[in-house]
Design a protein around this motif. Sequence first.
Motif, mmCIF file in Angstrom:
data_model
loop_
_atom_site.group_PDB
_atom_site.id
_atom_site.type_symbol
_atom_site.label_atom_id
_atom_site.label_comp_id
_atom_site.label_asym_id
_atom_site.label_seq_id
_atom_site.Cartn_x
_atom_site.Cartn_y
_atom_site.Cartn_z
ATOM 1 N N LEU A 90 49.869 46.604 22.060
ATOM 2 C CA LEU A 90 51.255 46.840 22.439
ATOM 3 C C LEU A 90 51.358 48.135 23.251
ATOM 4 C CD1 LEU A 90 54.225 45.996 22.281
ATOM 5 C CD2 LEU A 90 54.400 47.300 20.138
ATOM 6 N N ARG A 91 50.614 49.147 22.839
ATOM 7 C CA ARG A 91 50.612 50.403 23.592
ATOM 8 C C ARG A 91 50.132 50.177 25.019
ATOM 9 N NH1 ARG A 91 47.297 54.199 25.443
ATOM 10 N NH2 ARG A 91 47.968 56.392 25.390
ATOM 11 N N THR A 92 49.093 49.387 25.180
ATOM 12 C CA THR A 92 48.575 49.081 26.521
ATOM 13 C C THR A 92 49.638 48.379 27.360
ATOM 14 O OG1 THR A 92 46.293 48.917 25.726
ATOM 15 C CG2 THR A 92 46.809 47.823 27.810
ATOM 16 N N ALA A 93 50.326 47.419 26.756
ATOM 17 C CA ALA A 93 51.332 46.644 27.489
ATOM 18 C C ALA A 93 52.519 47.505 27.906
ATOM 19 C CB ALA A 93 51.799 45.463 26.642
ATOM 20 N N LEU A 94 53.030 48.325 26.982
ATOM 21 C CA LEU A 94 54.263 49.063 27.252
ATOM 22 C C LEU A 94 54.037 50.402 27.958
ATOM 23 C CD1 LEU A 94 56.320 48.500 23.962
ATOM 24 C CD2 LEU A 94 56.467 47.256 26.123
ATOM 25 N N LEU A 95 52.998 51.128 27.566
ATOM 26 C CA LEU A 95 52.816 52.484 28.082
ATOM 27 C C LEU A 95 51.836 52.569 29.237
ATOM 28 C CD1 LEU A 95 52.786 54.497 24.719
ATOM 29 C CD2 LEU A 95 54.726 53.855 26.165
ATOM 30 N N GLU A 96 50.786 51.781 29.213
ATOM 31 C CA GLU A 96 49.802 51.849 30.298
ATOM 32 C C GLU A 96 50.150 50.886 31.431
ATOM 33 O OE1 GLU A 96 45.790 51.541 28.938
ATOM 34 O OE2 GLU A 96 46.044 53.086 27.387
ATOM 35 N N ASN A 97 50.513 49.647 31.074
ATOM 36 C CA ASN A 97 50.889 48.666 32.109
ATOM 37 C C ASN A 97 52.362 48.748 32.476
ATOM 38 O OD1 ASN A 97 48.250 47.832 31.996
ATOM 39 N ND2 ASN A 97 48.652 46.071 30.685
ATOM 40 N N LEU A 99 55.106 47.630 31.125
ATOM 41 C CA LEU A 99 55.894 46.407 31.065
ATOM 42 C C LEU A 99 57.182 46.658 30.286
ATOM 43 C CD1 LEU A 99 53.111 43.769 30.272
ATOM 44 C CD2 LEU A 99 54.098 44.330 32.496
ATOM 45 N N ASP A 100 58.187 45.837 30.560
ATOM 46 C CA ASP A 100 59.441 45.866 29.806
ATOM 47 C C ASP A 100 59.248 45.022 28.551
ATOM 48 O OD1 ASP A 100 62.212 44.893 28.989
ATOM 49 O OD2 ASP A 100 62.717 46.319 30.579
ATOM 50 N N ILE A 101 59.843 45.458 27.428
ATOM 51 C CA ILE A 101 59.701 44.720 26.178
ATOM 52 C C ILE A 101 60.248 43.304 26.296
ATOM 53 C CG2 ILE A 101 61.893 45.501 25.216
ATOM 54 C CD1 ILE A 101 58.601 44.780 23.329
ATOM 55 N N ALA A 106 54.714 41.449 26.835
ATOM 56 C CA ALA A 106 55.046 42.523 25.897
ATOM 57 C C ALA A 106 55.636 41.960 24.608
ATOM 58 C CB ALA A 106 56.023 43.499 26.546
ATOM 59 N N ARG A 107 56.469 40.939 24.712
ATOM 60 C CA ARG A 107 57.066 40.346 23.511
ATOM 61 C C ARG A 107 56.010 39.682 22.643
ATOM 62 N NH1 ARG A 107 62.539 40.175 23.312
ATOM 63 N NH2 ARG A 107 62.606 38.424 21.876
ATOM 64 N N ASP A 108 55.029 39.044 23.267
ATOM 65 C CA ASP A 108 53.933 38.447 22.487
ATOM 66 C C ASP A 108 53.160 39.523 21.733
ATOM 67 O OD1 ASP A 108 54.578 35.907 23.309
ATOM 68 O OD2 ASP A 108 53.071 35.827 24.911
ATOM 69 N N ALA A 109 52.894 40.641 22.420
ATOM 70 C CA ALA A 109 52.183 41.743 21.771
ATOM 71 C C ALA A 109 53.011 42.336 20.639
ATOM 72 C CB ALA A 109 51.840 42.820 22.805
ATOM 73 N N ALA A 110 54.323 42.449 20.854
ATOM 74 C CA ALA A 110 55.213 43.004 19.838
ATOM 75 C C ALA A 110 55.293 42.093 18.616
ATOM 76 C CB ALA A 110 56.600 43.226 20.425
ATOM 77 N N ARG A 111 55.315 40.794 18.847
ATOM 78 C CA ARG A 111 55.345 39.849 17.717
ATOM 79 C C ARG A 111 54.068 39.947 16.888
ATOM 80 N NH1 ARG A 111 57.486 36.234 21.798
ATOM 81 N NH2 ARG A 111 59.743 35.965 21.528
ATOM 82 N N GLN A 112 52.942 40.158 17.571
ATOM 83 C CA GLN A 112 51.678 40.333 16.855
ATOM 84 C C GLN A 112 51.716 41.585 15.981
ATOM 85 O OE1 GLN A 112 48.546 38.673 16.613
ATOM 86 N NE2 GLN A 112 49.859 36.972 17.262
ATOM 87 N N ASP A 147 64.338 49.026 24.724
ATOM 88 C CA ASP A 147 63.013 49.147 25.329
ATOM 89 C C ASP A 147 62.576 50.610 25.378
ATOM 90 O OD1 ASP A 147 60.716 48.083 27.025
ATOM 91 O OD2 ASP A 147 61.660 49.444 28.461
ATOM 92 N N ALA A 148 63.479 51.487 25.823
ATOM 93 C CA ALA A 148 63.161 52.910 25.946
ATOM 94 C C ALA A 148 62.915 53.555 24.582
ATOM 95 C CB ALA A 148 64.291 53.635 26.667
ATOM 96 N N ASN A 149 63.714 53.181 23.585
ATOM 97 C CA ASN A 149 63.558 53.752 22.249
ATOM 98 C C ASN A 149 62.230 53.344 21.623
ATOM 99 O OD1 ASN A 149 66.063 54.986 22.377
ATOM 100 N ND2 ASN A 149 67.127 53.276 21.401
ATOM 101 N N LEU A 150 61.850 52.082 21.803
ATOM 102 C CA LEU A 150 60.579 51.614 21.253
ATOM 103 C C LEU A 150 59.402 52.320 21.930
ATOM 104 C CD1 LEU A 150 59.037 49.700 19.374
ATOM 105 C CD2 LEU A 150 59.090 47.989 21.197
ATOM 106 N N LYS A 151 59.474 52.464 23.248
ATOM 107 C CA LYS A 151 58.406 53.145 23.978
ATOM 108 C C LYS A 151 58.291 54.607 23.545
ATOM 109 C CE LYS A 151 58.385 50.233 28.131
ATOM 110 N NZ LYS A 151 58.719 50.133 29.560
ATOM 111 N N GLY A 152 59.438 55.243 23.331
ATOM 112 C CA GLY A 152 59.415 56.639 22.897
ATOM 113 C C GLY A 152 58.765 56.796 21.533
#
Length: 252
Positions: A90-97, A99-101, A106-112, A147-152
């Motif tokens: 999830l970190r890779t998807a949201l912070l490195e790539n 992506l928007d949640i 990103a949603r698939d990663a978040a569900r995992q 999205d911003a709160n989760l990334k933070g």
Amino acid sequence: LYNEHGESTVHEAIGDRIQLHPETHLWDAEVELYLGFWAWLQAAYRGARSCGGTTSSFSPSSVDRGVTTLDALAEELGATRDFARALARLRTALLENKLDIRSSEARDAARQVHEKLEAARHCQQDFEKFKTLLDRALHDNASVDDDANLKGQLQELCTMRRVKVPLSELRFTQLSISEYFYDRGSMSSEQPRALEETISELKANPALHKDSDNFILEGCIYKGEMRICFNRRLYCLKQALDPQELIRVHVY
């Protein structure tokens, strides 16, 4: 762990699989190396049980962590590993790539992550805020703010920070410790240093821990408490200083 030249055999074996992260400036390792360690640790506990290990051998740790058998501890380790692996994705998807949640990846990663956190119940106390933000972000009506709160929060979880914590609130991570400090890379050639010497120095100069980086501890929050990796240093501090003394800690 050292050869006849005082060189680390661990570094010789895995040094090429460890690197300094260019942004965080922290040491990092290949994912396979992390997963290999978790697999070994889980197997080690199972092996201890099959070779006659009993819960009584681990009773202080087991009581502290709410674990009653080595099998249960092995399952707990496995669940923690799976959660950490999903969190890294999830970190890779949201912070490195970046992506928007609300994107499908990103949603698939978040569900995992949500699924693995549900399985790792022993971790939930320390991830309450994160889980709340994750639930909001997974909602069909998730907003830009969600999205911003989760990334933070994710960035905070994945970043080392330095804090000052009262000595009385710091907890050990081992059942026992050596009575000596050893110089890294020279255990065979240098005389070990007794912990009592360090305790005496701290009693004579209580401000020593503020002036020396050797007394910056490392730890993490587990079940609401600060667990310290440097057990011998923590022991010396607890023996020498006032329980309310503020100690510097790098929290991961």
